[in-house]
Design an enzyme around this catalytic site. Structure first.
Site, PDB file in Angstrom:
ATOM      1  N   HIS A 265       0.848  -1.191   0.000  1.00  0.00           N
ATOM      2  CA  HIS A 265       0.000   0.000   0.000  1.00  0.00           C
ATOM      3  C   HIS A 265       0.886   1.245   0.000  1.00  0.00           C
ATOM      4  CE1 HIS A 265      -3.896  -2.057   1.623  1.00  0.00           C
ATOM      5  NE2 HIS A 265      -3.834  -2.052   0.301  1.00  0.00           N
TER       6      HIS A 265
ATOM      7  N   ASP B  55       0.976   4.085   1.381  1.00  0.00           N
ATOM      8  CA  ASP B  55       1.460   4.759   2.594  1.00  0.00           C
ATOM      9  C   ASP B  55       2.625   4.031   3.258  1.00  0.00           C
ATOM     10  OD1 ASP B  55      -0.637   2.848   3.099  1.00  0.00           O
ATOM     11  OD2 ASP B  55      -0.802   3.573   5.145  1.00  0.00           O
TER      12      ASP B  55
ATOM     13  N   HIS C 184      -4.230  -8.935   6.279  1.00  0.00           N
ATOM     14  CA  HIS C 184      -4.644  -7.625   5.781  1.00  0.00           C
ATOM     15  C   HIS C 184      -5.405  -7.857   4.473  1.00  0.00           C
ATOM     16  CE1 HIS C 184      -4.596  -3.339   5.969  1.00  0.00           C
ATOM     17  NE2 HIS C 184      -3.787  -3.139   4.967  1.00  0.00           N
TER      18      HIS C 184
ATOM     19  N   HIS D  12       0.822   3.395  13.620  1.00  0.00           N
ATOM     20  CA  HIS D  12      -0.141   3.407  12.504  1.00  0.00           C
ATOM     21  C   HIS D  12      -1.503   3.916  13.000  1.00  0.00           C
ATOM     22  CE1 HIS D  12      -2.270   1.871   8.860  1.00  0.00           C
ATOM     23  NE2 HIS D  12      -1.090   2.036   8.301  1.00  0.00           N
TER      24      HIS D  12
END
Lengths: 298, 298
Positions: A62, A64, A137, A264
């Site tokens: 991802h 980020d 995830h 996070h």
């Protein structure tokens, strides 16, 4: 060794939290876990040189967690790096090469070795072992653990009694090599104490609370686990494949970690009091990560 | 309108200067010139929403001018954007699409229209015109100018004398449409003053001092020109295809700009006194850009 939290936000950056990235200063190098956009600037802000990074471990693909890679690598090139850089990550990480070639990066003066990992041991060198495991995830996410190979204590007096003079021969024996003294072989095990447990650091990446991670993180000196959401937002945690404070704390407790760091953090929370309170009920030795937080690990 | 300097460094970021990016708040939108890594965070720091960006103009395909695009676009997606986003840039800019698809970005909920530009007029809408021209860098670099279409003054009293009642008909006439009053046609030119010069903003990107840019930037309200180097480092400016303070000031003077902003300052300079001093000798109305500097333009 030191853990330096370079970015502790979730998907979006805020004034106080940048995208995910954690540096480990240890073993004479800097090891990076994830590299969100702006990581190189976070490093510049605290005068941590990117030139010392030899290994980067990416949890998942991802943006980020990876969009700081092209800029960081480009800056290493600008600074005239020649040492190779090793990047480990899930399937797709090798597309980085194509991006470096096609999107704004100049000719690189150094080798970049990109390796798509699978579960298991991915590095076993003289100083540490790195293992990884799949978590839970919405895309493949790896947790990584790095375990120090701590040498047994060197029994100096025993060595002297055996006729070994202090000096280079001490080092050879301590590093596991046998030596000859007056025609007699001295073996390392004659002058070394019992095995010692090395420091173990585990980083979860983005994940729902994951059973396999409990075993994987067992007895960690530091477990860094995501806690994107407060407990009351568990519906959002489930929907987005993240963890709440209590869920992360439970992983810390069940894996019997010494210390738990939660990171996070979703931008929706202006403070982290609630996250800390929920986690502390389950696992007392918990810290909520902040950008630029430095944690000495010993 | 307002110019907001989001990043004013050159190749590397520092604690005080991020990679190149300049926002123009005007015409009910935000227009972005270049988008170096970390631009979205610079915007977050000053509470400028990326959702208002409709047009992005990229000068050239070096990482320090483009590596903020994937993250910025991804964040627009996270925020649920539906409006299309227009991105203009030199050949290679359309590779952005491939990066968005393959490197960490989720499904986008909005259209991204990427256009590789050539010299000339690239936008001509009701409110402004955007032109671009090639400059002189070691890869293709475009300078952009944006010129406001300023409506002539509306001669209210003249309109009333012609029998037009204040209200929506005033607006129609002012926007260039003819109307009917008591069976008689009233034409806009009957109630409008002489043409008025609109604001013109020119941005050079990275370039050696460029003759063509002098004409292109003619009579700019604001000329934003790079000044990567101090005068004494002219050898480095030539070698790296950049400009010194005096070279940039000369472009400002010869193009007869109202105001000159120098940006893209090399990290080697801890202060910009020497750059300002050299430039001021040639062109008095000069400002050295800083991150977060806001300049009202009128």
């Amino acid at each position: 060794m030191e853990l330096i939290f370079l970015g502790t936000s979730s998907a979006l950056p805020t004034k106080f939290r940048n995208h995910a990235s954690i540096a480990l200063k240890a073993f004479g190098e800097v090891i990076l876990f994830d590299c969100g956009e702006g990581t190189q600037r976070q490093m510049a802000n605290i005068r941590l040189s990117p030139m010392k990074i030899n290994h980067i471990f990416i949890s998942h693909m991802h943006g980020d967690h990876i969009l700081g890679l092209p800029g960081l690598i480009q800056s290493m090139g600008f600074r005239g790096r020649i040492e190779p850089l090793y990047i480990f990550g899930p399937p797709g990480i090798n597309k980085l090469e194509n991006i470096l070639l096609n999107f704004g990066c100049l000719n690189m003066s150094f080798k970049i070795i990109i390796q798509e990992v699978d579960e298991g041991c991915i590095i076993d060198n003289a100083e540490y072992i790195v293992n990884c495991i799949k978590c839970e995830h919405n895309i493949i996410n790896y947790a990584y653990s790095i375990t120090e190979k701590k040498k047994p204590r060197f029994l100096k007096e025993k060595a002297i009694k055996l006729g070994v003079e202090p000096g280079p021969k001490f080092s050879l024996l301590h590093s596991g090599q046998e030596i000859k003294v007056n025609g007699k072989i001295i073996k390392p095990e004659q002058v070394l104490g019992p095995p010692r447990k090395g420091i173990k650091i585990t980083y979860s990446g983005d994940t729902r609370p994951c059973k396999d991670l409990i075993d994987f993180a067992k007895e960690s000196t530091v477990l860094i686990h995501e806690s994107t959401f407060e407990d009351e937002d568990i519906d959002k945690a489930i929907e987005n494949w993240h963890s709440t404070a209590s869920e992360a704390a439970n992983i810390g407790k069940k894996s019997n970690a010494d210390k738990l760091i939660l990171t996070h953090i979703s931008t929706r929370y202006s403070d982290t009091k609630s996250i800390k309170k929920s986690a502390k009920k389950i696992f007392n030795n918990v810290i909520i990560a902040k950008d630029y937080m430095v944690l000495e690990v010993k």
